[in-house]
Design a protein around this motif. Sequence first.
Motif, PDB file in Angstrom:
ATOM      1  N   TRP A   1       3.627  13.253  -6.737  1.00 48.13           N
ATOM      2  CA  TRP A   1       3.958  12.432  -7.911  1.00 48.13           C
ATOM      3  C   TRP A   1       2.763  11.637  -8.447  1.00 48.13           C
ATOM      4  O   TRP A   1       2.826  11.067  -9.522  1.00 48.13           O
ATOM      5  N   GLY A   2       1.703  11.569  -7.644  1.00 48.42           N
ATOM      6  CA  GLY A   2       0.534  10.819  -8.105  1.00 48.42           C
ATOM      7  C   GLY A   2       0.786   9.328  -8.087  1.00 48.42           C
ATOM      8  O   GLY A   2       0.187   8.572  -8.852  1.00 48.42           O
ATOM      9  N   ILE A   3       1.685   8.918  -7.188  1.00 42.54           N
ATOM     10  CA  ILE A   3       1.997   7.485  -7.132  1.00 42.54           C
ATOM     11  C   ILE A   3       1.145   6.852  -6.043  1.00 42.54           C
ATOM     12  O   ILE A   3       1.289   7.143  -4.857  1.00 42.54           O
ATOM     13  N   THR A   4       0.195   6.030  -6.490  1.00 38.16           N
ATOM     14  CA  THR A   4      -0.721   5.358  -5.575  1.00 38.16           C
ATOM     15  C   THR A   4      -0.591   3.860  -5.820  1.00 38.16           C
ATOM     16  O   THR A   4       0.007   3.439  -6.816  1.00 38.16           O
ATOM     17  N   SER A   5      -1.183   3.078  -4.952  1.00 40.86           N
ATOM     18  CA  SER A   5      -1.159   1.619  -5.138  1.00 40.86           C
ATOM     19  C   SER A   5      -1.733   1.278  -6.515  1.00 40.86           C
ATOM     20  O   SER A   5      -1.242   0.394  -7.219  1.00 40.86           O
TER      21      SER A   5
ATOM     22  N   LEU B   1       0.853  -1.179   0.000  1.00 41.99           N
ATOM     23  CA  LEU B   1       0.000   0.000   0.000  1.00 41.99           C
ATOM     24  C   LEU B   1       0.893   1.235   0.000  1.00 41.99           C
ATOM     25  O   LEU B   1       1.795   1.346   0.836  1.00 41.99           O
ATOM     26  N   VAL B   2       0.679   2.145  -0.946  1.00 42.11           N
ATOM     27  CA  VAL B   2       1.444   3.400  -0.938  1.00 42.11           C
ATOM     28  C   VAL B   2       0.719   4.361  -0.010  1.00 42.11           C
ATOM     29  O   VAL B   2      -0.439   4.719  -0.241  1.00 42.11           O
ATOM     30  N   THR B   3       1.373   4.756   1.099  1.00 40.15           N
ATOM     31  CA  THR B   3       0.706   5.612   2.089  1.00 40.15           C
ATOM     32  C   THR B   3       1.441   6.931   2.292  1.00 40.15           C
ATOM     33  O   THR B   3       0.892   7.851   2.872  1.00 40.15           O
ATOM     34  N   GLU B   4       2.680   7.028   1.842  1.00 43.80           N
ATOM     35  CA  GLU B   4       3.477   8.232   2.105  1.00 43.80           C
ATOM     36  C   GLU B   4       2.812   9.417   1.397  1.00 43.80           C
ATOM     37  O   GLU B   4       2.685   9.436   0.177  1.00 43.80           O
TER      38      GLU B   4
END
Length: 604
Positions: free
Chosen positions: A479-483, A469-472
């Motif tokens: 950056w729009g970086i999600t799971s 899970l991307v939580t940071e």
Amino acid sequence: MSSQKFISPYDHKAPEGAEGWKELYPYYMVFQDNLKQNEEAKFFFCDSQHWPNVFKPFDAITVEFAVKCLSQYNTRQWLIPPANGIDFKIHNGYCYMSPVGVAPELIADRVPQFLERAGYYFMNWNDLLQNWHKKVKGVIDEMEAVKFESLPEVIDMEWVKGGIGLDPTYYLIQNYDKMIDLCYKTWMYHFEFLNLGYAAYLDFFGFCKETFPGIPDLSIAKMVQGVEVDLFRPDEELRKLSKLALELGVDDVVANQELTAALEALKATENGQKWLDAWELAKYPWFNFTTGNGFYSTDKYWIEHLEIPFGYIQDYLKRLQKGENIDRPTEAIAAERDRITEEYRDSIADEEGQAAFDAKIGLARVVFPYVENHNFYIEHWAMCVFWRKMRELSAVFVEAGFFSDINDMFYFRREEIHQLLFDYGRGWAMGVPAIGPDYIPTEVARRKKIIDALSTAAPKPAFNEPPALVTEPFTIMLWGITSESVQGWLQSGETTNHLKGMAASAGKVEGIARVINSPDELGLLEQDEILVTRVTAPSWAPVFGKIKATVTDIGGMMSHAAIVCREYALPAVTGTGSATTTIKTGDRIMVNGSTGEVTILEAA
């Protein structure tokens, strides 16, 4: 998800012809073989939002200073509860980031420290920011004052009489060191307020998510939109100049002649001279503006390429002549902001909740303009002066025969420039030729080949195993970086006509796509096309009147592309991961900036 992973950087080979590329960068910026186990345990993503191109050795100074300075504020000054700094590496010439989280059990201890430290800045924001402007302007003035000149045949007699006891090589080396020092200082100032701007927004964002279950991210972003920021001033100046040309009746000269001829013709009439005076006035500081992002020595700045802003003025003028409105829809954006804010505020039943909402949105609006504003003063203005001064130094080497092109100096790392300076000064002092002219051109050619070879391959989106899970929060916002987006990258080999990204700016449109890979291609954009690009730069704003929507590969809700599109009321989907490789110029596409969806309706 964890069963799927990206290739390891240790297994990702450089393109043919790029052998030996690692020695072009400092040892701490590349993956080291003896640290393989450690480095493979981290998830790295490619930051093509800020650094879309392969680094020449000298240009890597920007990522080195920027990420180090960003990190120190999170980790050592503000103690941002969930986020430490960002680890980064250059691999095959591209920049990869790995955010460093805080161990969950340590987060609580950081909260009171963060509140005290950040609280001081939030309470004194305007005074501290005024001081910041003074400091940054001071650095720019110091940079402007630095001069690089070729060594004289003999030392000036006045130096002899003044008992100076030093020679011009001393000042040449000292001035180079001073420029590097000022560049470093600039990047410290860059992040002094930035992470706090994001933190205040994130705090408001978290509050909204808790208070209004199911609220779209875009609605939260809209509540802080409609700010007047200096980053939009260069574009405002161009619009003003377009309107003035029409008003003064010199529009035909400006719209239909190329730069040199037009400026010459305008001198002949009183109204033409009035327009020229306004053009001169707009240049400083607003034309210290780059078509890139200020991170590369090759970035073109308006002030040095006046045909760029002049071309935008011509575009605006032609639209004005057709009777079109070229103003930014500021009133509509502010009205939408106020409507949404009121709607959500009114849905909070208790006064205490409303007061908390007021305080959080109040702070977010005070600090938010900095998130865009710093960009003009640092990336654009300060870096414009820095790169210009570095080219002045390079011109000294060109004159001394070290290399033939002013851009060749950037094939050397910043610490290697010392060797070049010493070689030049040593030959001058001893009355013998420097070694450089016989050694350096071959070395430049070798390095050029390596950089050119690296540039033939697109970067991998990421390395190693992604987190479950991307939580940071910064990673998601900026950056729009999600799971979900990481999952999309893992499946990017699959052909699809449907892309998902961030719903970055509302609106739904259909149109013809134009894939733009560099600012030099912006001239190809036709009226009402949809801009598809890896990432936009703030200085692309003048083309926003031409296009219907924007789609980017990388970028979150708070990326510059997203913020600028919202301020120009242009539908946008950011962080799609692969729009530029999936969509082709000429494809008919649908962009839904409210849901973050892009569909290819008809291939070119």
